[in-house]
Design an enzyme around this catalytic site. Structure first.
Site, mmCIF file in Angstrom:
data_model
loop_
_atom_site.group_PDB
_atom_site.id
_atom_site.type_symbol
_atom_site.label_atom_id
_atom_site.label_comp_id
_atom_site.label_asym_id
_atom_site.label_seq_id
_atom_site.Cartn_x
_atom_site.Cartn_y
_atom_site.Cartn_z
ATOM 1 N N GLU A 1 0.865 -1.197 0.000
ATOM 2 C CA GLU A 1 0.000 0.000 0.000
ATOM 3 C C GLU A 1 0.891 1.233 0.000
ATOM 4 O OE1 GLU A 1 -3.309 1.111 0.012
ATOM 5 O OE2 GLU A 1 -2.196 3.006 0.153
ATOM 6 N N ASP B 1 -5.925 -3.968 -5.951
ATOM 7 C CA ASP B 1 -7.065 -3.274 -5.337
ATOM 8 C C ASP B 1 -6.701 -1.801 -5.218
ATOM 9 O OD1 ASP B 1 -8.490 -3.267 -1.961
ATOM 10 O OD2 ASP B 1 -9.238 -2.432 -3.871
#
Ligand code: SAM
Length: 281
Positions: free
Chosen positions: A106, A156
């Site tokens: 992330e 994602d």
């Protein structure tokens, strides 16, 4: 006076959600984070005013991007999530006891810390699972440098604007393919084809050049407005053709209790309406 959060992801189409209570509104070095409460969707996370996930409908998205590739694969041990800062994707991957290790890459640690505090139901303890290895980095840099060995890679990310843009490039997809173990599967958040047709066409052009099996599958998530969302699917194996019977056996063994996913929905998700099939060329 009632406050509304209006998403302007598309040039000529917008959705608004009523803001009953604003819980957080701040800028990280990468994007603007907001969380607010809506009667229908519960807590809503937006990044740069674009809906990322909601307590009310996130399960549809997270279940379809995890259970579909993991149950189709049948023996996924090492999973990589690129993005997913809210923790919902990790939550669903880690429900599979067969998964030994999850690497989550992330770019914005602020999203993770903030989601733990304001959206705890999204991650539901995933960040404390010893199988999870959280890496704060740009997913494009990680994929270029990783040793790989992943059975499933799940992208994602935000939409292909801002920090998410690099995750929709041929270069990134090429590195992701190299990072897959034999028979591995790459799945991607690929937008709403009715409103973002080029996003799907571009990804499918790259996937077709890279993988023996390149297609997409669909699910409708209410707050990803504009019709069904497409999930890119790329693999050199034949996992997509896993039969319904086998999926049903794996599903039963996994002991899942999904909001949306069923083995029949899994198979049906790959049946593409004409306008989507035509975008795949
Ligand atoms: N479900 C959402 C959707 O479909 O748009 C995505 C939700 S998740 C919050 C998106 C995450 O991607 C964010 O946490 C964002 O920080 C992360 N992200 C964006 N660009 C990235 C990059 N280049 N590398 C890693 N993470 C990235």
């Amino acid at each position: 006076m009632t406050d509304w959060s209006t998403e302007k992801l598309h040039a000529d189409y917008a959705q608004s959600l009523r803001v009953d209570r604003l819980l957080y509104d701040s800028e990280t070095e990468h994007q603007r984070l907001r969380v607010f409460e809506n009667p229908t969707f519960g807590r809503v996370l937006t990044l740069d005013d674009v809906v990322q996930t909601t307590e009310g409908d996130n399960a549809i998205y997270h279940e379809m991007l995890t259970h579909v590739p993991i149950l189709a694969h049948g023996a996924a041990r090492h999973v990589c999530i690129v993005g997913g800062g809210d923790g919902g994707m990790a939550r669903e991957v880690l429900k599979h006891a067969s998964v030994d290790h999850v690497t989550m890459v992330e770019i914005d640690g602020g999203v993770v810390e903030f989601s733990k505090q304001y959206l705890p139901a999204l991650s539901a303890g995933a960040f404390d699972d010893p199988r999870l290895n959280l890496v704060i980095a740009d997913g494009a840099d990680f994929m270029r440098e990783t040793q790989g060995g992943f059975d499933v890679i799940i992208v994602d990310s935000t939409d292909p604007i801002g920090p998410g843009e690099v995750l929709f490039t041929d270069t990134f997809y090429g590195h992701a393919k190299r990072a897959l173990a034999p028979g591995g599967i790459l799945v991607t958040q690929n937008g709403v084809p009715f409103l973002q047709p080029d996003e799907l066409t571009n990804t499918m052009r790259a996937f077709t050049a890279l993988f023996a099996d390149a297609t997409c599958y669909l699910a409708t998530i209410p707050t990803y407005a504009g019709g069904p969302m497409a999930f890119g699917w790329g693999s050199d194996g034949d996992a997509r053709h896993t039969t319904l019977d086998v999926l049903q056996g794996r599903f039963a063994a996994a002991g899942l209790d999904p909001f949306y996913y069923t083995p029949a929905v899994h198979k049906a998700a790959f049946a593409l309406p004409g306008y989507v099939a035509r975008l795949l060329g």
